[in-house]
Design an enzyme around this catalytic site. Structure first.
Site, PDB file in Angstrom:
ATOM      1  N   GLU A  98     118.036  57.972  83.817  1.00  0.00           N
ATOM      2  CA  GLU A  98     117.871  57.238  85.067  1.00  0.00           C
ATOM      3  C   GLU A  98     119.113  56.397  85.333  1.00  0.00           C
ATOM      4  O   GLU A  98     119.230  55.278  84.809  1.00  0.00           O
ATOM      5  CB  GLU A  98     116.654  56.311  84.978  1.00  0.00           C
ATOM      6  N   SER A 158     115.240  57.399  92.603  1.00  0.00           N
ATOM      7  CA  SER A 158     115.089  57.811  94.002  1.00  0.00           C
ATOM      8  C   SER A 158     114.659  59.270  94.173  1.00  0.00           C
ATOM      9  O   SER A 158     115.083  59.932  95.128  1.00  0.00           O
ATOM     10  CB  SER A 158     116.358  57.505  94.801  1.00  0.00           C
ATOM     11  N   ASN A 164     105.815  56.156  87.653  1.00  0.00           N
ATOM     12  CA  ASN A 164     105.965  54.792  87.136  1.00  0.00           C
ATOM     13  C   ASN A 164     105.619  53.842  88.283  1.00  0.00           C
ATOM     14  O   ASN A 164     106.430  53.619  89.176  1.00  0.00           O
ATOM     15  CB  ASN A 164     107.417  54.595  86.664  1.00  0.00           C
ATOM     16  N   LYS A 191     105.188  50.721  88.164  1.00  0.00           N
ATOM     17  CA  LYS A 191     105.778  49.380  87.998  1.00  0.00           C
ATOM     18  C   LYS A 191     104.718  48.303  88.284  1.00  0.00           C
ATOM     19  O   LYS A 191     103.544  48.531  87.995  1.00  0.00           O
ATOM     20  CB  LYS A 191     107.025  49.241  88.875  1.00  0.00           C
ATOM     21  N   GLU A 193     114.839  48.292  84.017  1.00  0.00           N
ATOM     22  CA  GLU A 193     114.322  46.980  84.437  1.00  0.00           C
ATOM     23  C   GLU A 193     113.972  46.138  83.211  1.00  0.00           C
ATOM     24  O   GLU A 193     114.139  44.913  83.214  1.00  0.00           O
ATOM     25  CB  GLU A 193     113.117  47.165  85.374  1.00  0.00           C
ATOM     26  N   HIS A 201     113.265  51.231  79.827  1.00  0.00           N
ATOM     27  CA  HIS A 201     113.521  51.298  81.276  1.00  0.00           C
ATOM     28  C   HIS A 201     114.581  50.257  81.640  1.00  0.00           C
ATOM     29  O   HIS A 201     114.607  49.158  81.074  1.00  0.00           O
ATOM     30  CB  HIS A 201     112.224  51.043  82.047  1.00  0.00           C
ATOM     31  N   GLY A 238     115.412  52.896  92.780  1.00  0.00           N
ATOM     32  CA  GLY A 238     114.900  52.064  93.865  1.00  0.00           C
ATOM     33  C   GLY A 238     115.884  51.851  95.002  1.00  0.00           C
ATOM     34  O   GLY A 238     115.666  51.001  95.858  1.00  0.00           O
TER      35      GLY A 238
HETATM   36  P1  PGA Z   1     112.542  54.994  91.865  1.00  0.00           P
HETATM   37  O1  PGA Z   1     112.297  54.442  90.360  1.00  0.00           O
HETATM   38  O2  PGA Z   1     111.950  56.383  91.913  1.00  0.00           O
HETATM   39  O3  PGA Z   1     111.822  54.027  92.741  1.00  0.00           O
HETATM   40  O4  PGA Z   1     114.005  55.014  92.071  1.00  0.00           O
HETATM   41  C1  PGA Z   1     112.425  55.280  89.250  1.00  0.00           C
HETATM   42  C2  PGA Z   1     112.131  54.511  87.997  1.00  0.00           C
HETATM   43  O5  PGA Z   1     112.439  53.330  87.928  1.00  0.00           O
HETATM   44  O6  PGA Z   1     111.581  55.062  87.035  1.00  0.00           O
END
Ligand code: PGA
Length: 258
Positions: A168, A214, A9, A11, A98, A96, A174
């Site tokens: 997640e 992460s 992903n 983003k 976000e 997601h 993140g």
């Molecule tokens: P990250 O994000 O690996 O940077 O923690 C995962 C995601 O948002 O799908």
């Protein structure tokens, strides 16, 4: 045995030029790999070029990070499932955290997107996960159950086969702090139990549940070797083609040792 599925992903990162350079080196890294579904989810702008470079590749598929559930019309700024299908996009990330937190997406909207994606032959990567406050209040299982029941409302036994679930935990996205393999395994087990109650235990055993939050080369193997973890949804670490390829390779090793 469930085939592992590993998705990048990106983003709001990676320009078209960067995506071309990325794919050049990633392609070589994964040349000899089979037995893992590999998915790249670029920003919309990089999809046409990547679609052209992939040229119908069976090895690496494209996902969109978002879309709108209506077929067409006055929805300024939005993109439909058909527009994505036209570019050979096979998957779409839905729900997601976000999108839920920054863009206010509700379980109801997410459910509309899941159903619209399935109706247009786009396979949802359906994301769920609890916040830190919810975990600290001991509510993580309740939250996951609600997100699954609401998000998958009205999805038939036939269509659920095309859904990949991504667990997640919001506090792990993140942050550099991943869920421990035990925490992740226990959440995945719970998710599979909820799916069994909604569909059947046979169906729940077939569905793939990715872990996200992460994931990096150094923790990928330990996470994905858990019995109910069938792959990874990777943000930050997927921005480097070598790191992402390492995670794909870890998924393959975990498949072979399960
Ligand atoms: P990250 O994000 O690996 O940077 O923690 C995962 C995601 O948002 O799908």
């Amino acid at each position: 045995m469930r085939k592992p599925v590993v998705a990048a992903n990106w983003k709001m990162n990676v320009t078209v030029a960067e995506a071309v350079a990325y794919y050049e080196s990633f392609r070589i890294e994964v040349e000899n790999i089979s037995g893992v579904d590999i998915i790249l989810a670029p920003a919309f702008t990089a999809i046409p070029k990547l679609s052209e470079l992939l040229g119908g590749s069976q090895k690496v598929r494209l996902a969109a990070q978002n879309f709108y559930f209506e077929r067409s019309g006055a929805f300024t700024g939005e993109i439909s499932a058909m527009m994505l299908r036209e570019l050979y996009v096979r998957y779409v990330i839905i729900g997601h955290s976000e999108r839920r937190q920054i863009f206010g997406e509700t379980d109801e909207l997410i459910n509309k997107k899941v159903k619209a994606a399935l109706a247009s032959e786009l396979k949802p990567i359906f994301c769920i996960g609890e916040t830190l406050a919810e975990r600290e209040a001991g509510k993580e299982e309740e939250v996951l159950e609600r997100q699954i029941r609401e998000g998958l409302k009205g999805v038939s036994d036939r269509d659920i086969c095309d859904v990949t679930i991504a667990y997640e935990p919001v506090w792990a996205i993140g942050t550099g702090v991943n869920a421990t393999p035990d925490q992740a395994q226990s959440a995945h087990r719970h998710v599979r139990g909820v799916l069994a109650s909604l569909y059947s235990s046979g169906m729940a055993e077939k569905l793939r549940i990715q872990y996200g939050g992460s994931v990096k080369p150094s923790n990928a193997r330990e996470l994905m070797s858990q019995p109910d973890i069938d792959g990874a949804l990777v943000g930050g670490a997927s921005l480097d083609p070598r790191n992402f390829a390492e995670i794909v390779k870890a998924a393959l090793k975990c498949r072979d040792c399960k």
